[in-house]
Design a protein around this motif. Structure first.
Motif, PDB file in Angstrom:
ATOM      1  N   ASN A  17       0.826  -1.213   0.000  1.00  0.00           N
ATOM      2  CA  ASN A  17       0.000   0.000   0.000  1.00  0.00           C
ATOM      3  C   ASN A  17       0.860   1.262   0.000  1.00  0.00           C
ATOM      4  OD1 ASN A  17      -2.902  -0.411  -0.102  1.00  0.00           O
ATOM      5  ND2 ASN A  17      -2.580  -1.685   1.698  1.00  0.00           N
ATOM      6  N   GLN A  18       1.948   1.259   0.744  1.00  0.00           N
ATOM      7  CA  GLN A  18       2.852   2.410   0.737  1.00  0.00           C
ATOM      8  C   GLN A  18       3.495   2.594  -0.630  1.00  0.00           C
ATOM      9  OE1 GLN A  18       5.600   1.617   3.945  1.00  0.00           O
ATOM     10  NE2 GLN A  18       4.296   2.620   5.457  1.00  0.00           N
ATOM     11  N   LEU A  19       3.893   1.499  -1.268  1.00  0.00           N
ATOM     12  CA  LEU A  19       4.472   1.588  -2.611  1.00  0.00           C
ATOM     13  C   LEU A  19       3.452   2.143  -3.605  1.00  0.00           C
ATOM     14  CD1 LEU A  19       6.459  -1.785  -2.711  1.00  0.00           C
ATOM     15  CD2 LEU A  19       7.426   0.525  -2.560  1.00  0.00           C
ATOM     16  N   LEU A  20       2.220   1.674  -3.510  1.00  0.00           N
ATOM     17  CA  LEU A  20       1.171   2.201  -4.398  1.00  0.00           C
ATOM     18  C   LEU A  20       0.925   3.680  -4.134  1.00  0.00           C
ATOM     19  CD1 LEU A  20      -1.454  -0.695  -4.516  1.00  0.00           C
ATOM     20  CD2 LEU A  20       0.079   0.057  -6.342  1.00  0.00           C
ATOM     21  N   ASP A  21       0.893   4.071  -2.873  1.00  0.00           N
ATOM     22  CA  ASP A  21       0.711   5.496  -2.555  1.00  0.00           C
ATOM     23  C   ASP A  21       1.812   6.340  -3.184  1.00  0.00           C
ATOM     24  OD1 ASP A  21      -1.586   5.007  -1.091  1.00  0.00           O
ATOM     25  OD2 ASP A  21      -0.580   5.076   0.859  1.00  0.00           O
ATOM     26  N   LEU A  22       3.026   5.844  -3.148  1.00  0.00           N
ATOM     27  CA  LEU A  22       4.143   6.602  -3.718  1.00  0.00           C
ATOM     28  C   LEU A  22       3.982   6.831  -5.217  1.00  0.00           C
ATOM     29  CD1 LEU A  22       7.175   5.060  -1.816  1.00  0.00           C
ATOM     30  CD2 LEU A  22       6.482   7.471  -1.786  1.00  0.00           C
ATOM     31  N   ILE A  23       3.438   5.838  -5.933  1.00  0.00           N
ATOM     32  CA  ILE A  23       3.325   6.007  -7.381  1.00  0.00           C
ATOM     33  C   ILE A  23       2.019   6.649  -7.818  1.00  0.00           C
ATOM     34  CG2 ILE A  23       4.884   4.078  -7.848  1.00  0.00           C
ATOM     35  CD1 ILE A  23       2.393   2.503  -8.783  1.00  0.00           C
ATOM     36  N   LEU A  24       1.043   6.735  -6.907  1.00  0.00           N
ATOM     37  CA  LEU A  24      -0.273   7.253  -7.304  1.00  0.00           C
ATOM     38  C   LEU A  24      -0.617   8.611  -6.711  1.00  0.00           C
ATOM     39  CD1 LEU A  24      -2.293   3.917  -6.987  1.00  0.00           C
ATOM     40  CD2 LEU A  24      -1.355   4.949  -9.072  1.00  0.00           C
ATOM     41  N   GLN A  25       0.120   9.046  -5.721  1.00  0.00           N
ATOM     42  CA  GLN A  25      -0.184  10.327  -5.079  1.00  0.00           C
ATOM     43  C   GLN A  25       0.895  11.354  -5.398  1.00  0.00           C
ATOM     44  OE1 GLN A  25      -0.680   9.543  -0.905  1.00  0.00           O
ATOM     45  NE2 GLN A  25      -2.481   8.270  -1.235  1.00  0.00           N
ATOM     46  N   GLU A  26       0.437  12.567  -5.591  1.00  0.00           N
ATOM     47  CA  GLU A  26       1.336  13.679  -5.893  1.00  0.00           C
ATOM     48  C   GLU A  26       2.329  13.857  -4.738  1.00  0.00           C
ATOM     49  OE1 GLU A  26       2.538  15.970  -8.683  1.00  0.00           O
ATOM     50  OE2 GLU A  26       0.557  15.146  -9.028  1.00  0.00           O
ATOM     51  N   SER A  59      -2.659  -8.313  -7.639  1.00  0.00           N
ATOM     52  CA  SER A  59      -3.801  -8.642  -8.503  1.00  0.00           C
ATOM     53  C   SER A  59      -4.915  -9.365  -7.770  1.00  0.00           C
ATOM     54  CB  SER A  59      -3.343  -9.473  -9.699  1.00  0.00           C
ATOM     55  OG  SER A  59      -2.898 -10.749  -9.284  1.00  0.00           O
ATOM     56  N   ASN A  60      -4.620  -9.900  -6.597  1.00  0.00           N
ATOM     57  CA  ASN A  60      -5.616 -10.663  -5.843  1.00  0.00           C
ATOM     58  C   ASN A  60      -6.235  -9.863  -4.706  1.00  0.00           C
ATOM     59  OD1 ASN A  60      -7.029 -13.106  -5.532  1.00  0.00           O
ATOM     60  ND2 ASN A  60      -5.670 -13.739  -3.883  1.00  0.00           N
ATOM     61  N   ASP A  61      -5.863  -8.598  -4.576  1.00  0.00           N
ATOM     62  CA  ASP A  61      -6.369  -7.778  -3.482  1.00  0.00           C
ATOM     63  C   ASP A  61      -7.268  -6.665  -4.031  1.00  0.00           C
ATOM     64  OD1 ASP A  61      -6.699  -5.801  -1.451  1.00  0.00           O
ATOM     65  OD2 ASP A  61      -4.926  -6.569  -0.438  1.00  0.00           O
ATOM     66  N   PRO A  62      -8.591  -6.783  -3.857  1.00  0.00           N
ATOM     67  CA  PRO A  62      -9.497  -5.777  -4.412  1.00  0.00           C
ATOM     68  C   PRO A  62      -9.234  -4.355  -3.893  1.00  0.00           C
ATOM     69  CG  PRO A  62     -10.729  -7.691  -3.652  1.00  0.00           C
ATOM     70  CD  PRO A  62      -9.313  -7.879  -3.208  1.00  0.00           C
ATOM     71  N   MET A  63      -8.772  -4.225  -2.658  1.00  0.00           N
ATOM     72  CA  MET A  63      -8.502  -2.882  -2.128  1.00  0.00           C
ATOM     73  C   MET A  63      -7.318  -2.232  -2.849  1.00  0.00           C
ATOM     74  SD  MET A  63      -9.283  -3.442   1.929  1.00  0.00           S
ATOM     75  CE  MET A  63      -8.724  -1.822   2.361  1.00  0.00           C
ATOM     76  N   MET A  64      -6.312  -3.016  -3.162  1.00  0.00           N
ATOM     77  CA  MET A  64      -5.165  -2.470  -3.890  1.00  0.00           C
ATOM     78  C   MET A  64      -5.536  -2.181  -5.344  1.00  0.00           C
ATOM     79  SD  MET A  64      -1.845  -4.350  -2.350  1.00  0.00           S
ATOM     80  CE  MET A  64      -1.960  -5.031  -0.714  1.00  0.00           C
ATOM     81  N   LEU A  65      -6.352  -3.047  -5.924  1.00  0.00           N
ATOM     82  CA  LEU A  65      -6.829  -2.782  -7.292  1.00  0.00           C
ATOM     83  C   LEU A  65      -7.724  -1.546  -7.303  1.00  0.00           C
ATOM     84  CD1 LEU A  65      -7.517  -6.406  -8.559  1.00  0.00           C
ATOM     85  CD2 LEU A  65      -5.676  -4.863  -9.282  1.00  0.00           C
ATOM     86  N   ASP A  66      -8.527  -1.358  -6.246  1.00  0.00           N
ATOM     87  CA  ASP A  66      -9.335  -0.132  -6.131  1.00  0.00           C
ATOM     88  C   ASP A  66      -8.444   1.101  -6.115  1.00  0.00           C
ATOM     89  OD1 ASP A  66     -11.860  -1.309  -6.041  1.00  0.00           O
ATOM     90  OD2 ASP A  66     -11.958  -1.310  -3.849  1.00  0.00           O
ATOM     91  N   LYS A  67      -7.364   1.017  -5.370  1.00  0.00           N
ATOM     92  CA  LYS A  67      -6.436   2.141  -5.281  1.00  0.00           C
ATOM     93  C   LYS A  67      -5.878   2.478  -6.662  1.00  0.00           C
ATOM     94  CE  LYS A  67      -4.003   2.625  -1.558  1.00  0.00           C
ATOM     95  NZ  LYS A  67      -3.051   2.701  -0.461  1.00  0.00           N
ATOM     96  N   LEU A  68      -5.497   1.449  -7.419  1.00  0.00           N
ATOM     97  CA  LEU A  68      -4.998   1.672  -8.779  1.00  0.00           C
ATOM     98  C   LEU A  68      -6.086   2.254  -9.675  1.00  0.00           C
ATOM     99  CD1 LEU A  68      -2.836  -1.491  -9.473  1.00  0.00           C
ATOM    100  CD2 LEU A  68      -2.086   0.867  -9.733  1.00  0.00           C
ATOM    101  N   TYR A  69      -7.254   1.640  -9.631  1.00  0.00           N
ATOM    102  CA  TYR A  69      -8.360   2.083 -10.491  1.00  0.00           C
ATOM    103  C   TYR A  69      -8.773   3.522 -10.159  1.00  0.00           C
ATOM    104  CZ  TYR A  69     -12.817   1.996 -12.951  1.00  0.00           C
ATOM    105  OH  TYR A  69     -13.859   2.271 -13.795  1.00  0.00           O
ATOM    106  N   ASN A  70      -8.796   3.863  -8.891  1.00  0.00           N
ATOM    107  CA  ASN A  70      -9.219   5.200  -8.472  1.00  0.00           C
ATOM    108  C   ASN A  70      -8.260   6.294  -8.922  1.00  0.00           C
ATOM    109  OD1 ASN A  70     -11.555   4.255  -7.303  1.00  0.00           O
ATOM    110  ND2 ASN A  70     -10.644   4.030  -5.292  1.00  0.00           N
TER     111      ASN A  70
END
Length: 133
Positions: A17-26, A59-70
């Motif tokens: 989740n922290q890695l995703l935040d780094l690539i998806l948030q300003e 790919s198996n975690d809907p919350m992480m996929l939601d984060k990407l999709y959002n």
């Protein structure tokens, strides 16, 4: 030879989740450009290094996929940051692109998980297409 302890650490939900935040948030605007995008770039490289366990966990975690999709689900008049968009694109491409050295079962698992997640989304691929100019 993959380091099992490192893989176990990187596949923890809080770390992913922290890695995703780094690539998806300003990033913080007060930092200079080189520093500002250093961590998002490293996070993108980690996520897209094609480690089976990372791909399967994401790919198996809907919350992480939601984060990407959002990331895409913003108003049309709000432009996406081009660099963050490139990081998003790399992650999405890892999910749906099969590489010749990749185990076919692992590819199917990852790709189908992501496609099954996307199918029920309203207007998909609308959010993706609205940002193409």
């Amino acid at each position: 030879s993959q380091n099992k302890k490192l893989i176990d650490f990187l596949t923890r939900p809080d770390v992913l989740n922290q890695l995703l935040d780094l690539i998806l948030q300003e990033p913080d605007a007060s930092l200079d450009d080189k520093t500002r995008y250093k961590l998002p770039n490293i996070a993108s490289e980690i996520i897209t290094c094609d480690v089976k366990q990372i791909n399967e966990k994401l790919s198996n975690d809907p919350m992480m996929l939601d984060k990407l999709y959002n990331f895409l689900d913003v108003r049309e008049e709000t432009p996406l940051n081009p660099l963050l968009t490139s990081f998003f694109s790399k992650v999405f491409a890892v999910f749906i692109t099969r590489r010749s050295e990749q185990d076919y079962f692992a590819y199917q698992f990852t790709c189908f998980q992501v496609l099954n997640y996307m199918k029920p989304k309203p207007n998909f691929p609308g959010p993706l297409l609205q940002h193409i100019h």
